[in-house]
Design a protein around this motif. Structure first.
Motif, PDB file in Angstrom:
ATOM      1  N   GLY A 147      -8.205  -1.115   1.709  1.00  0.00           N
ATOM      2  CA  GLY A 147      -7.089  -0.454   2.363  1.00  0.00           C
ATOM      3  C   GLY A 147      -6.835  -0.992   3.751  1.00  0.00           C
ATOM      4  N   CYS A 162      -6.093  -2.286  -2.742  1.00  0.00           N
ATOM      5  CA  CYS A 162      -4.694  -2.631  -2.932  1.00  0.00           C
ATOM      6  C   CYS A 162      -4.536  -4.107  -3.272  1.00  0.00           C
ATOM      7  CB  CYS A 162      -3.898  -2.306  -1.658  1.00  0.00           C
ATOM      8  SG  CYS A 162      -2.110  -2.536  -1.798  1.00  0.00           S
ATOM      9  N   LEU A 174       0.813  -1.198   0.000  1.00  0.00           N
ATOM     10  CA  LEU A 174       0.000   0.000   0.000  1.00  0.00           C
ATOM     11  C   LEU A 174       0.855   1.260   0.000  1.00  0.00           C
ATOM     12  CD1 LEU A 174      -2.882   1.096   0.083  1.00  0.00           C
ATOM     13  CD2 LEU A 174      -2.832   0.858   2.584  1.00  0.00           C
TER      14      LEU A 174
END
Length: 371
Positions: free
Chosen positions: A320, A119, A96
């Motif tokens: 995330g 991600c 990330l």
């Protein structure tokens, strides 16, 4: 479904599979590409029938709703923040960000802005690993109590013409390079990690490049090239993990999971296909794959599922929160090796919702969406 417009920033090697696979998913529509090297963007634009823009122009485009961040890891946070500031959702290649602190700030910024952050890896959404998830959820191995995750290689200098990054600090080493696949696969099966402990080392202080124009040159090694430890999951399972660039050959499988009533082997978490096996009646038995996206390379599946979730208002799987937790686990293992103690996690993530079985290419639905 017309698809949400996507703009790609970063036109390196990995961009090809995303640009190619976009045609498989009606949830997304590739609009434009950008790169610091204008010639790289122009090459991809010609190859895939999209526009080549500057980063600034791409971020200003009103028909682009998602920025696909394929820059180098050190630039993930900067580009992510710029995209969020421009009102775009963001989907990034792993990791990330270059560090956990940068990743946490990026995740916080996305949540504050009411925008999606996704991600890679999305391989856990592939047919093989979704089949494994369904078997675990159905209680086929009982309560999971232990497991193993094994990634052991001789090192990337054998084939990569510029392997410096893999051995430099920060961000180098087998855990940071390939750990996201193995850890994310286990997070999908077991949920969040509570704490970790690890030991690390390196077999030598330099590596010799074996191929390309720099063949024969030495690359300094600044990171642990063998890291072995244990992840204690919040639900109680203890999973041993070993990642290495120091092993010439071995016979360990990529992933195994052991429960109170049975055991399971899982295929390479860097792939979408492969065979899941259960141990029953004294023998290993291959399991039928009932989920889609299990017969090839479907990178971009997580991006497409996120786009669909934006349209429907539902959750996205490669989130995330998931990527942030995986990055904290990886950094904590390196920290444990340095400090000689167990490290408690400060983040938690929900297990991603499982996908509905019997879906074809382009069809992506969560089980909870079909009740």
């Amino acid at each position: 479904m017309s698809g949400i417009g996507v703009g790609v920033i970063g036109c390196g090697v990995i961009s090809d599979i995303y640009l190619k696979n976009a045609a498989l998913f009606p949830q997304i529509k590739m609009r434009a590409v950008a790169d610091l090297r204008a010639e790289a963007a122009e090459e991809k634009a010609r190859a895939y029938g999209v526009e080549a823009l500057t980063v600034e122009a791409l971020l200003a485009r009103e028909d682009i709703g998602i920025v696909l961040n394929l820059t180098i890891p050190a630039a993930h946070a900067e580009i992510g923040h710029r995209a969020l500031a421009a009102g775009k959702h963001v989907y990034s290649e792993k990791p990330l960000a270059g560090s956990f602190d940068e990743a946490r700030a990026l995740n916080d910024a996305a949540q504050a802005a009411g925008l999606r952050l996704g991600c890679a890896p999305d391989t856990f959404l592939g047919g093989a690993h979704q089949t494994a998830r369904a078997l675990v959820d159905a209680g086929e191995i009982g309560r999971p109590v232990a497991g193993t995750a094994t990634l052991m290689l001789p090192g990337h200098e054998r084939w990569h013409p510029n392997p410096d990054f893999y051995y430099s600090a920060p961000g180098g080493g087998p855990m940071m390079d390939m750990g996201p696949y193995y850890i994310t696969a286990m997070l999908n099966l077991l949920g969040p990690v509570a704490r970790v402990t690890a030991f690390g080392g390196r077999s030598r202080d330099s590596r010799e490049i074996a191929t390309g124009p720099r063949a024969g040159q030495s690359v300094p090694v600044e990171v642990d090239t063998h890291l072995a430890g244990v992840m204690e999951f919040a639900q109680g399972a203890l999973v041993q993990i070993a990642t290495s660039f120091d092993v010439r050959a071995h016979r360990h499988g990529p992933l195994e999971l052991y429960g109170t009533t049975g055991s399971m082997t899982l295929p390479d978490p860097n792939r979408f296909d492969g065979t899941v096996e259960l141990h029953r009646d004294g023998a290993w038995q291959p399991q039928q794959m009932r989920h889609g996206h299990g017969d090839g390379n479907y990178r971009g599946l997580g991006l497409a599922q996120m786009a669909g979730a934006i349209a429907s208002g539902g959750p996205h799987c490669a989130s995330g929160d998931l990527a942030l937790h995986a990055l904290e686990v990886m950094e904590a293992m390196h920290r444990s090796a340095r400090e000689g103690r167990a490290i408690e996690m400060t983040t938690r993530c929900e297990r991603p919702a499982p996908l509905l079985a019997e879906r074809g290419t382009g069809e992506i639905a969560l089980q909870e969406e079909v009740a």
